[in-house]
Design an enzyme around this catalytic site. Structure first.
Site, short mmCIF file in Angstrom:
data_model
loop_
_atom_site.label_atom_id
_atom_site.label_comp_id
_atom_site.label_asym_id
_atom_site.label_seq_id
_atom_site.Cartn_x
_atom_site.Cartn_y
_atom_site.Cartn_z
CG ASP A 32 -1.80 0.83 1.08
OD1 ASP A 32 -2.63 1.28 0.41
OD2 ASP A 32 -2.07 1.45 2.50
CB SER A 33 2.17 3.92 2.66
OG SER A 33 2.52 3.11 2.94
N GLY A 34 3.36 1.36 1.62
CA GLY A 34 5.43 0.71 1.34
C GLY A 34 5.93 1.38 2.72
P1 IMP Z 1 1.41 -0.15 4.27
O1 IMP Z 1 2.40 -0.64 2.84
O2 IMP Z 1 2.88 0.20 4.91
O3 IMP Z 1 0.86 0.69 4.16
O4 IMP Z 1 0.81 -1.52 4.77
C1 IMP Z 1 0.63 -2.80 4.04
C2 IMP Z 1 -0.17 -2.99 5.08
O5 IMP Z 1 -1.60 -2.68 4.89
C3 IMP Z 1 -0.45 -4.53 3.82
O6 IMP Z 1 0.60 -6.00 4.18
C4 IMP Z 1 -2.28 -5.09 4.91
O7 IMP Z 1 -2.09 -5.55 5.43
C5 IMP Z 1 -2.25 -3.69 4.70
N1 IMP Z 1 -3.16 -2.93 3.74
C6 IMP Z 1 -2.98 -1.76 3.07
N2 IMP Z 1 -4.01 -2.04 1.88
C7 IMP Z 1 -5.33 -2.77 2.80
C8 IMP Z 1 -5.79 -3.39 1.50
O8 IMP Z 1 -6.52 -2.82 1.04
N3 IMP Z 1 -6.87 -4.29 2.42
C9 IMP Z 1 -6.66 -5.65 3.64
N4 IMP Z 1 -5.28 -5.36 4.46
C10 IMP Z 1 -4.93 -3.26 3.89
#
Ligand code: IMP
Ligand code: MG
Length: 196
Positions: A121-123
């Site tokens: 998502d954001s990474g």
């Molecule tokens: P980020 O990339 O640090 O923002 O976090 C990613 C994490 O957010 C993923 O491993 C998921 O656990 C959660 N996440 C992000 N988008 C979704 C979604 O659309 N559905 C369910 N979980 C999500």
């Protein structure tokens, strides 16, 4: 969620429909299966001539179904390992702190590491995880994600293997959760308005 009066008490009844609130199917079970086979072939080809040991890391819990299906399509010797991290701080901050809740069992120094993620998502979380693992001196680290929400990216992460690129929608199933539920759905669906 309904409320029943029972012996003068109010009792909250759980909605037992496992598909509650799913608006539409984004990727069916068969679409996922076909893509997982292709990813397994790509990964096998990428690592088959590399000498060093391959450690495939499942980031719990979201990746568990994808990981277990994908590993069966990787047709070279490999070891499985598992890691749980929790991220702290405001999701709008670019310096999110990551705490290791369960660390790897394997020593990764000098080895090829393939991290399996459910969705990027954001990474921000992944960037920290890759930094932590990178500090342990592996020969290489690559990343495979089932889903990629490019539009939401805040941190630069190199992803070598992507299952599907998706739009900015909240998705559920095949490991992905909302409040820890829906992980057991065999397909990936888009969440609609929650009616409790
Ligand atoms: P980020 O990339 O640090 O923002 O976090 C990613 C994490 O957010 C993923 O491993 C998921 O656990 C959660 N996440 C992000 N988008 C979704 C979604 O659309 N559905 C369910 N979980 C999500
Ligand atoms: Mg996750």
């Amino acid at each position: 969620m309904s409320i029943q009066i029972f012996g003068g008490f109010f009792i909250k009844m759980e909605n037992k429909n496992w598909e509650k609130g799913i608006e539409k199917v984004l990727f069916s079970e068969n679409q996922i299966k076909d893509r997982v086979i292709e990813l397994g072939e790509e990964i096998t080809k990428f690592y088959k001539d590399k000498e060093e040991e391959l450690i495939v890391v499942c980031l719990l819990k979201g990746s568990v179904l994808f990981f277990s299906d994908l590993c069966r399509e990787i047709k070279i010797p490999m070891k499985m390992d598992f890691m749980t991290v929790s991220s702290y701080g405001n999701e709008f901050e670019t310096s999110r702190e990551v705490k290791i809740v369960k660390d790897l069992d394997e020593v990764i120094m000098g080895k090829n590491v393939l991290v399996i993620e459910d969705i990027i998502d954001s990474g921000l979380t992944l960037k920290r995880v890759l930094k932590i693992l990178g500090n342990r001196g592996p020969k290489s680290i690559s990343l495979c994600t089932l889903l990629n929400k490019e539009a939401r990216r805040e941190a630069d992460v190199d992803v070598q293997f992507v299952g599907f690129n998706i739009a900015d929608e909240f998705v559920l199933g095949y490991g992905l959760d909302f409040k820890q539920e829906y992980r057991n759905l065999p397909y990936i669906g888009v969440m609609g308005p929650i009616s409790e």
